[in-house]
Design a protein around this motif. Sequence first.
Motif, PDB file in Angstrom:
ATOM      1  N   GLY A 289      -0.005   4.017  -2.142  1.00 21.04           N
ATOM      2  CA  GLY A 289      -0.177   2.569  -2.194  1.00 21.04           C
ATOM      3  C   GLY A 289      -0.933   2.138  -3.436  1.00 21.04           C
ATOM      4  N   GLN A 290      -1.931   2.934  -3.817  1.00 24.39           N
ATOM      5  CA  GLN A 290      -2.676   2.632  -5.041  1.00 24.39           C
ATOM      6  C   GLN A 290      -1.771   2.716  -6.260  1.00 24.39           C
ATOM      7  N   HIS A 291      -0.866   3.703  -6.251  1.00 22.13           N
ATOM      8  CA  HIS A 291       0.094   3.789  -7.358  1.00 22.13           C
ATOM      9  C   HIS A 291       0.987   2.560  -7.389  1.00 22.13           C
ATOM     10  N   LEU A 292       1.424   2.120  -6.209  1.00 23.71           N
ATOM     11  CA  LEU A 292       2.335   0.979  -6.153  1.00 23.71           C
ATOM     12  C   LEU A 292       1.640  -0.309  -6.581  1.00 23.71           C
ATOM     13  N   VAL A 293       0.349  -0.428  -6.238  1.00 23.98           N
ATOM     14  CA  VAL A 293      -0.371  -1.652  -6.600  1.00 23.98           C
ATOM     15  C   VAL A 293      -0.319  -1.882  -8.108  1.00 23.98           C
ATOM     16  N   PHE A 294      -0.428  -0.786  -8.869  1.00 24.64           N
ATOM     17  CA  PHE A 294      -0.367  -0.918 -10.323  1.00 24.64           C
ATOM     18  C   PHE A 294       1.055  -0.746 -10.852  1.00 24.64           C
TER      19      PHE A 294
END
Length: 717
Positions: A289-294
């Motif tokens: 999810g952190q990867h997707l946020v950016f």
Amino acid sequence: MQGAQRNSLRLLQWMMAASLALPIALFAIASTISYTSTNDIADREIERSLDVAHEHALKVFETIDRSLAELNEVVRGLPDEIIRPREPSLHRRLKRLTDSLPQLKSAWIFDAGGKSLVNSLVSPPPELSFADRDYFYAHIDQSIGTFIGALLTPRPPYQGARFFGMSRRRDSDDGSFIGVIQASVLPEYFESFYARIGSAAGSFFAMGRADGEVLAHFPRLDGNLRLDPGGPVGRNIAANPEHGLITVAWPSDGIERRIGYRRIAEYPIYVSAGLETSAIRARWFVTMGQHLVFGVPATALLFLLLALAFRRTQHLQAEAARRREAEEALKHSQRLEALGQLTGGVAHDFNNLLTVIRASVDLLNRPQLSEERRQRYITAIADAVARAAKLTSQLLAFARRQTLKPAAFDVGERLQSLHDMFATLLGPAIEIVMRLPAEPCLVNADAGQFETALINMATNARDAMQGKGRITFAVQAATAVPDTLAQLTGSQNLSKLGFVSVAVSDTGVGIPAGRIGRVFEPFFTTKQVGHGTGLGLSQVFGFARQSGGEVTVESEVGQGSTFSLYLPRAAPDLLPQRLAPNTAPAVAGSGMSVLVVEDNIELGNFAADGLTELGYSITLVDNATDALAELVVDTDRFDVVFSDIVMPGMTGLDLAQAIRDRGIGVPMVLTTGYSEALSQNGSLGLDVVQKPYAIDELSRVLHRAARLRRVRDGAAE
């Protein structure tokens, strides 16, 4: 031209497609790698928790076992008739024992009929028989050592929490059965400990007997649980009876967990620790999810920018087509004017040279010419020919038609070798300053043309200062390059290794802003007629472009000028062998045991993972206090200690001093990024690895420290 424009539009379309496809592919690969990494981290976390739970259970059982043995010694050989009169004092002793051990509910001494002679709860004990309890009848037929029973509920009038018994047989002098000594152990003690160490979401702990009877469980159970020996857990334990790591749906609640188990030495007891697989997946989802946020906004923004660039390029190409039609008419007239200027300039210089040659030939034909004058005329002809050849070379360099002979050389060394020639060329009134790099700056270019370019720039600087001032030559690896380098024939012209910059700065009069754009034009000069052709800087321009580089100028009137020559940097493998980097390979761990002490868990895991891959056996703790405890418990377990210096509480230097004070012979290696204490007090004679460190470097230092210990131990023997 139109084909190039079509190709640029097609390239933008491909880039738009790639801006979506590539991030999706990278996300899929990253997801796979992250999932594997998350599971590996979870397994290591489970193993560490299992180590703690196993060590705790072992110490508890050993403590209770020793207490039972001591009680057995107190009443050894005493008949019941002697024990009963002593019941009050023995009661107090048992009570002190249970009060000192929070894991105990009570302690008992039974006679051969199962009645309590003494217990820690009440005095005198009620006339009840406990002969039906497993902790009693297990000892009747034979001596079996310490027995650990199943979970039981207190029998009225006794009340309180559930317990399981640990008991030993009482024998008479002739070895016959005369009773049992028993301690009631609280499962709540273990469950409370598991609750303290199991702070992570989805944590799980259990302790049970080898026959499947579960004695303690976290999260807590309302009733008793017995595992089926033929079930998934039982089959795995049967296949690997000492320890193992399995993924299984736990029978009590049906929740799938990743569980590690281990048998407690000398006891038919297993401890287990685990995590819910859903909690492990949740960690992975958070990471992705952190990867997707950016990633998602960045991908969307990139696609939008490419779409705008595509539309903008279409618009610009249409505009460029309209301008080309207008420019063609203008260029036609400009060509005629430029041709006249170029022809006139070349004709003027060559006529001057031809006049010198013709006059010298005429003078040589005179009779009765002295040898000294003859030699002077011959020298004049040779000089004129050399100047003509140089003029031709400069013209070809500007046109990028000169045949270059590229060879690898160090710019700094070559510039240093020209120092004396510059001193002669520029005169004693000009101060020469050279700023050369400490490491080689290698280029692959024509060395002769390079020297000519430097001479032309130096000569131009001398004339700008009217023969008096300071010229500075500076060589360095360029951190930034002119934009024109990427506009020559495309970005593919840019060197992957970067560029070397040679800057020539003077303290002259400077160049007016209106003339800076013309300084590299052929035959453009501000000098008087007969004092220069205007081809010196144009030679520098032609050499730079033909060598895949660029030349720029920065100037301010009254403040001097700086000409910067950029050349593509050559590969390091073109360096002489004596300058080639010399690195040693990593040293294999070969089972060497290392205690890693690092309060930064991410850095600690990095070091542990890297050393584990090299074959080291790693124990990781996050503070010096726990590290010292590990060393005190088993000094011979570790070959070397690797500790950070700056940590909360006890520092790495404090740990090193404590190890010395206790006479622990394990060598130690320290690491730090910066430590004020280290700078003030020194490293206590220990090796220090500076952060950031490479695993290869660390492995060599650890091996050296362990080797020195073996040498010292061998000398001591």
